[in-house]
Design a protein around this motif. Structure first.
Motif, PDB file in Angstrom:
ATOM      1  N   TYR A 163     -17.672  10.782  67.327  1.00 19.34           N
ATOM      2  CA  TYR A 163     -18.326   9.553  67.770  1.00 19.34           C
ATOM      3  C   TYR A 163     -17.259   8.543  68.181  1.00 19.34           C
ATOM      4  O   TYR A 163     -16.252   8.370  67.483  1.00 19.34           O
ATOM      5  N   SER A 164     -17.502   7.858  69.276  1.00 23.40           N
ATOM      6  CA  SER A 164     -16.586   6.816  69.713  1.00 23.40           C
ATOM      7  C   SER A 164     -16.670   5.611  68.785  1.00 23.40           C
ATOM      8  O   SER A 164     -17.744   5.250  68.298  1.00 23.40           O
ATOM      9  N   HIS A 182     -18.306   3.281  63.923  1.00 22.70           N
ATOM     10  CA  HIS A 182     -18.533   4.176  65.061  1.00 22.70           C
ATOM     11  C   HIS A 182     -19.864   3.846  65.735  1.00 22.70           C
ATOM     12  O   HIS A 182     -20.773   3.274  65.125  1.00 22.70           O
ATOM     13  N   THR A 183     -19.949   4.196  66.993  1.00 23.39           N
ATOM     14  CA  THR A 183     -21.175   4.038  67.766  1.00 23.39           C
ATOM     15  C   THR A 183     -21.926   5.371  67.754  1.00 23.39           C
ATOM     16  O   THR A 183     -21.513   6.330  67.093  1.00 23.39           O
ATOM     17  N   SER A 184     -22.984   5.461  68.515  1.00 22.62           N
ATOM     18  CA  SER A 184     -23.720   6.726  68.646  1.00 22.62           C
ATOM     19  C   SER A 184     -23.242   7.524  69.852  1.00 22.62           C
ATOM     20  O   SER A 184     -23.789   8.599  70.138  1.00 22.62           O
ATOM     21  N   GLN A 185     -22.223   7.024  70.547  1.00 27.11           N
ATOM     22  CA  GLN A 185     -21.705   7.731  71.720  1.00 27.11           C
ATOM     23  C   GLN A 185     -20.919   8.961  71.285  1.00 27.11           C
ATOM     24  O   GLN A 185     -19.914   8.857  70.594  1.00 27.11           O
ATOM     25  N   GLU A 186     -21.373  10.144  71.717  1.00 26.77           N
ATOM     26  CA  GLU A 186     -20.698  11.386  71.375  1.00 26.77           C
ATOM     27  C   GLU A 186     -19.703  11.761  72.470  1.00 26.77           C
ATOM     28  O   GLU A 186     -19.947  11.519  73.651  1.00 26.77           O
ATOM     29  N   LEU A 187     -18.597  12.353  72.067  1.00 29.65           N
ATOM     30  CA  LEU A 187     -17.640  12.894  73.021  1.00 29.65           C
ATOM     31  C   LEU A 187     -16.837  13.995  72.338  1.00 29.65           C
ATOM     32  O   LEU A 187     -16.749  14.033  71.107  1.00 29.65           O
ATOM     33  N   GLU A 198     -16.303   1.480  67.829  1.00 31.90           N
ATOM     34  CA  GLU A 198     -16.637   0.243  68.517  1.00 31.90           C
ATOM     35  C   GLU A 198     -15.418  -0.291  69.265  1.00 31.90           C
ATOM     36  O   GLU A 198     -14.276  -0.045  68.896  1.00 31.90           O
TER      37      GLU A 198
END
Length: 264
Positions: free
Chosen positions: A96-97, A79-84, A99
């Motif tokens: 977390y989104s 996972h990335t640090s991009q939250e959604l 990769e």
């Protein structure tokens, strides 16, 4: 009665893994359905609409999840640090989104834009408060941490089918042997090994049970759902198996004894 088999599903609606033991944490079986697939609207995607997902294999090493997509190869999910915020039924959940590489490969395989997402420890999705008064959590499973089924009930169902099906159609976590067919309908509390479980809800079944786990094709006759609908329909839906919660973290093994503590 004893545990016949144990199953984990690292990614919601991809192929499961049969294991000899599993550890339980606050979410339920450790690493079970902490990953999920979403569409462009951030809504969860399953074999109900994309039955070919059954052909995507999963593997679990420690806490690392890897997948194998036909024609695309193997990927380790990171996972990335991009939250959604993502939607599972009526629940919007912080995730977390994943990769891009694995998501792009799955999108090519399914012919539509999809993305892997991960539920971190900091995200809390509550088990249905109408069924469980305690403030308990669950991962990306449909509603409850555990699904318990019986080999005897599957055998009884298969006696009504022209083509028998295996238990993978029903995606259980714990399969019990030595019970009488459908007696799980009356269970309320169980001990599995040294672990206690509360049975909280019959599991209503859907079209996902008609997907062949080997081919990813739906049965043209809608079996075994059609057969179940003829004699297993209740106010909770067409029933096969029981949803459960565990009382505390621990470990259970194939072969552990299963004892009914309370029943109706």
């Amino acid at each position: 009665m004893k545990v016949h088999s144990l199953h984990l599903y690292p990614v919601k609606s991809l192929a499961g893994i049969q294991v000899s033991r599993f550890e339980m944490d606050d979410f339920g079986p450790k690493n079970d359905r902490r990953w999920m697939i979403i569409d462009e609207d951030r809504n969860f995607v399953t074999q109900r609409s994309l039955p070919q997902l059954a052909r995507v294999m999963t593997d679990l090493s420690e806490s690392l999840v890897s997948i194998s997509i036909p024609g695309e190869g193997e990927f380790t999910l990171q996972h990335t640090s991009q939250e959604l915020r993502v939607l599972v039924w009526r629940d919007w959940i912080l995730a977390y989104s994943g990769e891009a590489a694995a998501s792009e490969a799955l999108s090519r395989f399914c012919g539509k834009e999809l993305r892997f997402v991960y539920m971190p420890d900091s995200s809390f999705r509550r088990v249905d408060a109408g069924r469980v008064s305690e403030y308990r959590r669950v991962g990306f499973a449909d509603g409850f941490p555990f699904l318990i089924t019986s080999t005897a009930s599957l055998e009884e169902l298969n006696g009504r089918l022209e083509e028998p099906v295996d238990m993978r159609r029903f995606r259980p976590n714990i399969v019990v042997e030595g019970a009488v067919a459908w007696h799980e309908d009356r269970w309320q509390k169980l001990t599995v090994g040294e672990q206690n479980f509360d049975i909280v809800k019959p599991c209503s079944r859907c079209v996902l049970t008609t997907v062949n786990p080997d081919t990813g094709n739906k049965d043209p006759g809608l079996q075994p759902l059609r057969a179940l609908s003829g004699y297993r329909r209740t106010p909770d839906g067409v029933i096969f198996g029981q949803n459960a919660i565990h009382e505390f973290p621990g470990i259970i093994h194939v072969g552990d004894s299963v004892t009914v503590i309370e029943s109706e």
